[in-house]
Write a protein that holds these residues in place. Sequence first.
Motif, PDB file in Angstrom:
ATOM      1  N   ASP A   1       0.563  -1.348   0.042  1.00 10.47           N
ATOM      2  CA  ASP A   1      -0.029   0.055   0.217  1.00 10.47           C
ATOM      3  C   ASP A   1       0.932   1.235  -0.086  1.00 10.47           C
ATOM      4  O   ASP A   1       0.468   2.390  -0.660  1.00 10.47           O
ATOM      5  CB  ASP A   1      -0.983  -0.059   1.483  1.00 10.47           C
ATOM      6  CG  ASP A   1      -2.221  -0.816   1.057  1.00 10.47           C
ATOM      7  OD1 ASP A   1      -2.279  -1.435  -0.132  1.00 10.47           O
ATOM      8  OD2 ASP A   1      -3.002  -0.956   2.046  1.00 10.47           O
ATOM      9  N   LEU A   2       1.970   1.149   0.822  1.00  5.34           N
ATOM     10  CA  LEU A   2       2.718   2.558   0.815  1.00  5.34           C
ATOM     11  C   LEU A   2       3.663   2.564  -0.406  1.00  5.34           C
ATOM     12  O   LEU A   2       3.981   3.660  -0.905  1.00  5.34           O
ATOM     13  CB  LEU A   2       3.770   2.211   2.139  1.00  5.34           C
ATOM     14  CG  LEU A   2       4.618   3.546   2.186  1.00  5.34           C
ATOM     15  CD1 LEU A   2       3.634   4.865   2.425  1.00  5.34           C
ATOM     16  CD2 LEU A   2       5.580   3.302   3.664  1.00  5.34           C
ATOM     17  N   ALA A   3       3.980   1.303  -1.089  1.00  6.50           N
ATOM     18  CA  ALA A   3       5.221   1.322  -1.825  1.00  6.50           C
ATOM     19  C   ALA A   3       4.772   1.391  -3.445  1.00  6.50           C
ATOM     20  O   ALA A   3       5.108   1.805  -4.407  1.00  6.50           O
ATOM     21  CB  ALA A   3       5.962   0.066  -1.929  1.00  6.50           C
ATOM     22  N   VAL A   4       3.322   1.230  -3.533  1.00  8.80           N
ATOM     23  CA  VAL A   4       2.759   1.165  -5.084  1.00  8.80           C
ATOM     24  C   VAL A   4       1.649   2.043  -4.918  1.00  8.80           C
ATOM     25  O   VAL A   4       0.721   2.012  -4.065  1.00  8.80           O
ATOM     26  CB  VAL A   4       2.473  -0.436  -5.463  1.00  8.80           C
ATOM     27  CG1 VAL A   4       1.813  -0.364  -6.668  1.00  8.80           C
ATOM     28  CG2 VAL A   4       3.604  -1.326  -5.149  1.00  8.80           C
ATOM     29  N   VAL A   5       1.423   2.928  -5.952  1.00  7.86           N
ATOM     30  CA  VAL A   5       0.301   3.534  -6.338  1.00  7.86           C
ATOM     31  C   VAL A   5      -0.553   3.033  -7.455  1.00  7.86           C
ATOM     32  O   VAL A   5       0.077   2.511  -8.330  1.00  7.86           O
ATOM     33  CB  VAL A   5       0.696   5.102  -6.646  1.00  7.86           C
ATOM     34  CG1 VAL A   5      -0.287   5.963  -7.213  1.00  7.86           C
ATOM     35  CG2 VAL A   5       1.657   5.784  -5.443  1.00  7.86           C
TER      36      VAL A   5
ATOM     37  N   TYR B   1       7.564   7.293  -8.098  1.00 11.36           N
ATOM     38  CA  TYR B   1       7.284   7.882  -9.155  1.00 11.36           C
ATOM     39  C   TYR B   1       5.833   8.847  -9.436  1.00 11.36           C
ATOM     40  O   TYR B   1       5.412   9.434 -10.243  1.00 11.36           O
ATOM     41  CB  TYR B   1       7.265   7.075 -10.676  1.00 11.36           C
ATOM     42  CG  TYR B   1       8.577   6.690 -10.973  1.00 11.36           C
ATOM     43  CD1 TYR B   1       9.553   7.626 -11.128  1.00 11.36           C
ATOM     44  CD2 TYR B   1       9.057   5.413 -10.813  1.00 11.36           C
ATOM     45  CE1 TYR B   1      10.867   7.414 -11.546  1.00 11.36           C
ATOM     46  CE2 TYR B   1      10.446   5.063 -11.263  1.00 11.36           C
ATOM     47  CZ  TYR B   1      11.177   6.031 -11.606  1.00 11.36           C
ATOM     48  OH  TYR B   1      12.475   5.296 -11.937  1.00 11.36           O
ATOM     49  N   GLN B   2       5.254   8.911  -8.139  1.00  8.98           N
ATOM     50  CA  GLN B   2       4.203   9.651  -8.089  1.00  8.98           C
ATOM     51  C   GLN B   2       4.493  11.173  -8.105  1.00  8.98           C
ATOM     52  O   GLN B   2       5.181  11.547  -7.266  1.00  8.98           O
ATOM     53  CB  GLN B   2       3.346   9.378  -6.774  1.00  8.98           C
ATOM     54  CG  GLN B   2       1.964   9.866  -6.666  1.00  8.98           C
ATOM     55  CD  GLN B   2       1.361   9.640  -5.334  1.00  8.98           C
ATOM     56  OE1 GLN B   2       1.968   9.284  -4.433  1.00  8.98           O
ATOM     57  NE2 GLN B   2      -0.026   9.659  -5.313  1.00  8.98           N
TER      58      GLN B   2
ATOM     59  N   ASP C   1      13.101  12.845  -8.132  1.00  9.04           N
ATOM     60  CA  ASP C   1      13.214  14.259  -7.651  1.00  9.04           C
ATOM     61  C   ASP C   1      13.744  15.067  -8.885  1.00  9.04           C
ATOM     62  O   ASP C   1      13.342  16.106  -9.216  1.00  9.04           O
ATOM     63  CB  ASP C   1      14.401  14.356  -6.595  1.00  9.04           C
ATOM     64  CG  ASP C   1      13.919  13.663  -5.019  1.00  9.04           C
ATOM     65  OD1 ASP C   1      12.691  13.956  -4.855  1.00  9.04           O
ATOM     66  OD2 ASP C   1      14.747  13.358  -4.326  1.00  9.04           O
ATOM     67  N   ALA C   2      14.584  14.416  -9.687  1.00  4.56           N
ATOM     68  CA  ALA C   2      15.084  15.107 -10.896  1.00  4.56           C
ATOM     69  C   ALA C   2      14.003  15.163 -11.887  1.00  4.56           C
ATOM     70  O   ALA C   2      13.659  16.205 -12.618  1.00  4.56           O
ATOM     71  CB  ALA C   2      16.195  14.218 -11.391  1.00  4.56           C
ATOM     72  N   LEU C   3      13.274  14.155 -11.937  1.00  2.00           N
ATOM     73  CA  LEU C   3      12.143  14.138 -12.918  1.00  2.00           C
ATOM     74  C   LEU C   3      11.190  15.334 -12.617  1.00  2.00           C
ATOM     75  O   LEU C   3      10.712  16.236 -13.546  1.00  2.00           O
ATOM     76  CB  LEU C   3      11.307  12.992 -13.053  1.00  2.00           C
ATOM     77  CG  LEU C   3      12.277  11.935 -13.852  1.00  2.00           C
ATOM     78  CD1 LEU C   3      11.710  10.535 -13.431  1.00  2.00           C
ATOM     79  CD2 LEU C   3      12.120  12.023 -15.270  1.00  2.00           C
ATOM     80  N   VAL C   4      10.824  15.204 -11.400  1.00  2.00           N
ATOM     81  CA  VAL C   4       9.832  16.486 -11.082  1.00  2.00           C
ATOM     82  C   VAL C   4      10.402  17.760 -11.306  1.00  2.00           C
ATOM     83  O   VAL C   4       9.646  18.890 -11.772  1.00  2.00           O
ATOM     84  CB  VAL C   4       9.025  16.448  -9.536  1.00  2.00           C
ATOM     85  CG1 VAL C   4       8.238  15.079  -9.708  1.00  2.00           C
ATOM     86  CG2 VAL C   4      10.388  16.261  -8.720  1.00  2.00           C
ATOM     87  N   ALA C   5      11.664  17.837 -10.914  1.00  2.00           N
ATOM     88  CA  ALA C   5      12.404  19.396 -11.243  1.00  2.00           C
ATOM     89  C   ALA C   5      12.497  19.674 -12.689  1.00  2.00           C
ATOM     90  O   ALA C   5      11.965  20.499 -13.054  1.00  2.00           O
ATOM     91  CB  ALA C   5      13.793  19.113 -10.752  1.00  2.00           C
TER      92      ALA C   5
END
Lengths: 478, 478, 478, 478
Positions: free
Chosen positions: A54-58, A69-70, A105-109
């Motif tokens: 539940d925590l690790a998968v969206v 990746y969320q 982190d790089a992707l959202v940036a």
Amino acid sequence: MRTADQYLESLRDERTVYYRGERVPDVTRHPVIGVAARHAAIDYELADDSRYRDLAVVSDRDGEYSRYYQIPKTSDDLLKRSALIELATATGGTLVVLIKEIGSDALVALMRVASALDAKYGSSYARRVDEFYQHCRGNDLAVAVAQTDVKGDRSLGPAAQSDPDLYVRIVERRSDGIVVRGAKAHTSVSTNANELIVLPTRAMGEADREYAVSFAVPIATPGLILLASAYDSTGPQSSVVERPISARHKMMETTTVFEDVFVPWERVFLAGEYEFAGPLALAFVEHHRFTAVSYKLPLVDALVGSAMLMADLNGIARAGHVREKLVQLVSYAETLRGLTRYAALRSAPRELGIFVPDPLYVNIAKYHFAHGYHEAVRNVQDIAGGSLVTGPGAEDLAVPETAARYERFYAGRTGVSGKDRLKALSFVRDLVASEFGTYQEVLAVHAEGSLEAEKLMLFRSYDARPALEFVRRLAGLA
Amino acid sequence: MRTADQYLESLRDERTVYYRGERVPDVTRHPVIGVAARHAAIDYELADDSRYRDLAVVSDRDGEYSRYYQIPKTSDDLLKRSALIELATATGGTLVVLIKEIGSDALVALMRVASALDAKYGSSYARRVDEFYQHCRGNDLAVAVAQTDVKGDRSLGPAAQSDPDLYVRIVERRSDGIVVRGAKAHTSVSTNANELIVLPTRAMGEADREYAVSFAVPIATPGLILLASAYDSTGPQSSVVERPISARHKMMETTTVFEDVFVPWERVFLAGEYEFAGPLALAFVEHHRFTAVSYKLPLVDALVGSAMLMADLNGIARAGHVREKLVQLVSYAETLRGLTRYAALRSAPRELGIFVPDPLYVNIAKYHFAHGYHEAVRNVQDIAGGSLVTGPGAEDLAVPETAARYERFYAGRTGVSGKDRLKALSFVRDLVASEFGTYQEVLAVHAEGSLEAEKLMLFRSYDARPALEFVRRLAGLA
Amino acid sequence: MRTADQYLESLRDERTVYYRGERVPDVTRHPVIGVAARHAAIDYELADDSRYRDLAVVSDRDGEYSRYYQIPKTSDDLLKRSALIELATATGGTLVVLIKEIGSDALVALMRVASALDAKYGSSYARRVDEFYQHCRGNDLAVAVAQTDVKGDRSLGPAAQSDPDLYVRIVERRSDGIVVRGAKAHTSVSTNANELIVLPTRAMGEADREYAVSFAVPIATPGLILLASAYDSTGPQSSVVERPISARHKMMETTTVFEDVFVPWERVFLAGEYEFAGPLALAFVEHHRFTAVSYKLPLVDALVGSAMLMADLNGIARAGHVREKLVQLVSYAETLRGLTRYAALRSAPRELGIFVPDPLYVNIAKYHFAHGYHEAVRNVQDIAGGSLVTGPGAEDLAVPETAARYERFYAGRTGVSGKDRLKALSFVRDLVASEFGTYQEVLAVHAEGSLEAEKLMLFRSYDARPALEFVRRLAGLA
Amino acid sequence: MRTADQYLESLRDERTVYYRGERVPDVTRHPVIGVAARHAAIDYELADDSRYRDLAVVSDRDGEYSRYYQIPKTSDDLLKRSALIELATATGGTLVVLIKEIGSDALVALMRVASALDAKYGSSYARRVDEFYQHCRGNDLAVAVAQTDVKGDRSLGPAAQSDPDLYVRIVERRSDGIVVRGAKAHTSVSTNANELIVLPTRAMGEADREYAVSFAVPIATPGLILLASAYDSTGPQSSVVERPISARHKMMETTTVFEDVFVPWERVFLAGEYEFAGPLALAFVEHHRFTAVSYKLPLVDALVGSAMLMADLNGIARAGHVREKLVQLVSYAETLRGLTRYAALRSAPRELGIFVPDPLYVNIAKYHFAHGYHEAVRNVQDIAGGSLVTGPGAEDLAVPETAARYERFYAGRTGVSGKDRLKALSFVRDLVASEFGTYQEVLAVHAEGSLEAEKLMLFRSYDARPALEFVRRLAGLA
């Protein structure tokens, strides 16, 4: 989503990795890098574990994918991401896993800055970034990020260096892409990632135009050469009896050399728009430093727990000075936790509605962690005792002749066997009195931004107006 | 609800107050205590001010009443209470108002403990407390709290002192009430309150039975003698030009002597049940220390603002060491704010559903504030400059002969007149280089619990199990 | 040599002193400045006291004169000078006397630089300085030193200020002397000195030529206007019961204004040779900062003694945390003493064979003192207790009605009367929780050079070669 | 006097040493212990080196002998001893040699206590000690000292442990000597010493009579079993390119087990006179802690030099924050030096005229060193950069393929080759970011007494009377 085995399998490719002067044919089977790869697999194992799923998968309309990746769109998204990072790091024996943490982190940036770039230039960076993001998320990839250039003379900018390749730069622009050259330092997890994202390391001026470059390439790209660090070769090759953490958990850094690497335009995210080099570097840091304070939590918890455990085993838990040091450690750890959580609760939407943790509190938290780490280590060493550096090795505890003597004479307070106390000491030694221990010290000071970088960003994030107006009003100044 | 004038009028009664050896006939007209009374009136003025009414006044099925008297039943109640305390203290020029803040902390503590007392003894304490609460809330009263006994030999308990009256005790139990004797130290705002709540100061044993006493009396009760502190008599009698804060804002403390004071049973909340002395003292502290960290926020903001203002006026804002000190100040202030808010967000319901701020974070916050205050003051003094203690008095700035010279030679950076810089210096002097300034230093260390009390409570509030289990698991201990 | 009375008599002249907007006709009879004058007389009383004569008076072929005026030619001279300063300050209740201490520091600095000036320019500065020195020594004068200019914009040099008079400068050169204009800040003991020596405050460039000026004038010189600080007016006008230190001991600072003051050439020691402004400022500091660390010793001893006394009276001397704080205080005080003495032992001869204390250790000592002072104060406040700021005034202890109650309820540990504990608290309050107390805090940070000035000089005095060569050799670097 | 070779030859005997579970046949040829033996030989090499002979060798009526064995009879003796220790440690690459340093400290302590023992008991301990001293000095022996018992439950004394052998004790008294049993922890240099002196570790009571024992035995004594620590096995087996210090310099500790070891009376120095256990432990510490602060000087110098070197190579020497950190380091190192030297200058004669360094300043110095070490390390790590833990191994720099890339991309400021910067980084890594580095951290906290032991002794050495009398006088207390 991939399994740990699929991940490990994916690392067996044509990548160019050197370790202690030798080309590494298969990183997963290397005595040191293999440990790092298996450590990194934790991020895949957790997603596969029903307790943590539940925590690790969206799961949303796009299907199931790793929570890393969320794209964070609420404070709660950030709290959950932080909790997952904390879980993975605790599973990793206090060592961050990072294989998805940093790339996301790089992707959202990149998303945030690409939208601004496109608005100014009518470019199509946003689409490129999004396609690369879908690629990473959809294939559940492990992604490294190379940001810090090797830099040469730290008092000079990229274009002013005597050797033009001390910052990564574009040496050729072709119709199908760009060719880049130079080197980045301290690239974490690159030996065992699938993709590498390259980001600029600082603000740049017009003279630095060709240094304002960002892109992504698969690790097994021609001309991309990874020189793996030789640091702490001993831990991963040791017995877990002697090194309970570092025999199983390892992160690899590389000096990452770009020898005329070709990057197709679809993978280019910045190419000369120098005024965006600073904002991109900053956007990455805004997300990554929150990731960092999240993954430091298990480490500081381990310091607190180690001190409490050793105080108990040694029979000194009630001594006044020990109590004082435990209070300092608890306060140190929980101030980090409180500020980290509060930064998430104070997050606010920025470009594309992406939630950014409050940079003031993130940077105060990070600085608090970094500035106080060595003192916390001193307190743990103090309570644990000198036996940290005068005790037995694994063989001593395997051979009856020596084992019997050690087990007898390492007895602790009444009821604590020498065997148990030796186990505890081995763990604490690995944590705070080993090459792994000093690695954590240096990371505290340098990783995810130096002490000075944190202070600078903290200061810039502070809105001074309320305090100034308050004081001016009280002082009777207009 | 009462107006400020009604409040001031209510203080003109038969109360016994001494100041510098003289009986004070009317506290509201006294040159020093009058300043304290008018400062305290802020709590009434805010409720009367349309800008702040939503924050300062609660309206529910019981009608309208001061938010201070709202029993916290959610985290948001605590956040709003904290915000009101912050507003009142900022309006009070960095000095807490306290006249409702502290009494309401004592009332919720009494409610919580009374319910436990009644459960054990079948007593009717809860009803008594509630009736007294309705009295305070309904009449919008100003309430002081006397907790710290004068104590004599700090290494001995109440019953072991050579003089039995060094802790307040019951000397007679009558059919209609009890008679109490002894003295309490450091009772804040008592000279200008309507009611006084008395709480025990520590855990007690069976031998201390008669010292386990809690009650409330009107200030103008026979035998209740208030010896007002002579500390900082100068500030309130000075010109606001010279002392912008302390000429207008003052808090009074008293040594509060009980000379066989009669208390009717309806006002008695503990009378011999010694095992509840500790829990009651603790419950008060659980609420009051959160109040404390809330009202320290304007003070630390003023330190930050002062340093920034003086750095600017002096023309040194860009110096590296000044920047460093500003960063330390911002970090100091905002760590306090972050931990305070997080403690409210982490609050949890206890007896009667009353929300208690997370004591771990409250105590870390309070310790952080208290431990770092002097260093913060040093940084402000450092940036402000030596002129803090070598400058003019109010008369110097009124007489043209001296004023002209001071105004010329106190000029700051280009564009900053000597007049403005002198105003700023007066304010900063009053804040950190005056008797008021040292008052704040001593309060930081002692008020609402000492450094050691905060460390003790911090340590007890910490749940060590997760950290210990984490470490034991990693170390391979069962 | 003069008696204390002769000294006081000598202050009754035409000097222009303003206090709180009013011209002061006779400084010795002023309610505040008079206290400062009588405090300063200590330097004369000691020389007249048979117990201290050997230390306070030097007898050589030039006859008898104050040891303060002895030119240091050995380490032992410096140790004795330091001991005399320590004695005078202890006699002064922790407050430096300064009336001969600072002037003699300026004189040796002037001697050293004058010899270099004459060597370069063939001037006769050395003779002028020597004659002035003989005048001061022979007449046993009290001498103040004005160094710090009012400065305006701290980021700009003298000549770059918008108002040209923000640094003292030569406005006219005449055949018989020079005319100077401008203002100096923070001039200590000037109200009650006989002579004033003016020194430049910093290194200067060619543009600042007319600001490179040094000279001496009698205090009662036309155009010399002393604006006395209003700071801590209360202490000297208080009862010694309430303020055991500050009612008797006071140092005055002035903003010292030069309104076209004429100085004859015989009293001019620098007049435009701008390249010597820095060396002269530095030479003064080399001597004066050693004087400073010497006179801080009684102050830090008083902190240690206060904490130990209060710990005992309160009955907490055996508590672990109290012991810890006492250790910190002892370590703080004795590190200062050890480094001060070692600096004298490591002194070395410079120009004219004048012994200069080792500037590395002097500046480490001074920085140690200054950086740690506030924390030491916090420890004393902590141990003394909140009664520091909630206790009685002198009148409370004179009137039986209040005195009896205070004396009863301020009892300390068994055997300690309230009367004695109240005396101790009054003293400690005056030392660390009063306007005098904050004066000492600000002096710690700013007097005799700021924290930054000490760090800079410490760094410059450090000979880095041995450490660098050691490291280079170990690292295998040529 | 012996040569280094003679010393090494003397270690080839029947001693029982285990390393990682295996009995070591010849310590001088062991890959790890052999490094320690050759490091220890420095004490012999220096005496043989004409440059250092004056310092290292004393020549008096008893002939020539090592200065380590000189009984200090003046302050200058102590200063020279300190200088020799400093020289040996610098030669040892910052690591103390200890092979004569510690034994001679034990010998003077034994002399002092033996004279008191004989005075009380009419025993002949003094003669025995003296004969053993002549033996060590005359034969120029290497001597280890075992003091710290393994201790078990730290909250219980020797006789109260569940296992009676957790402190070394007498199990049999025979006509020709005693038989001892138990174990000592952390015995330094024992693997490569000739003799072992055993001292009690603490004050003892009557119940601990049989634990009050001191004696000396040759290392190759039956029943004496040395379990050598496995800590930092890597350094001594590494390339000097990668580990410039620890590949060449090593100190061994052992868990030292006494399995019914017979000691003839001539070698017994305490046997049941429990009231002398504390004084003997203390006397040793009085000398040895001065030895300790002396041999920490090259280590702190190396920290300063490393920071300065790296600041220069990285091109950041002028950055404000770097300057600040260098100042902190200089101040840290030189405060240690100043206090150490001052302690020697303040030494005073005790029993037999033996000069003891002033314990107040020795302990302040030691505490200063120990408390600040981790912060100093942090500053060095900070300035050196993250490359400390992400750089190449020795093989990387030997193979052209990788060497060329590293040398290019590790270039520093203009003019600094990558080759040189890599060398500097290797050294600094070994000093502060390696297992050797954490060894120094733990030694700082624990060796030669813990932080708490230093604070306790500091406090006891402080003569509080002058400060108390000063304060009482000022406060008006009798």
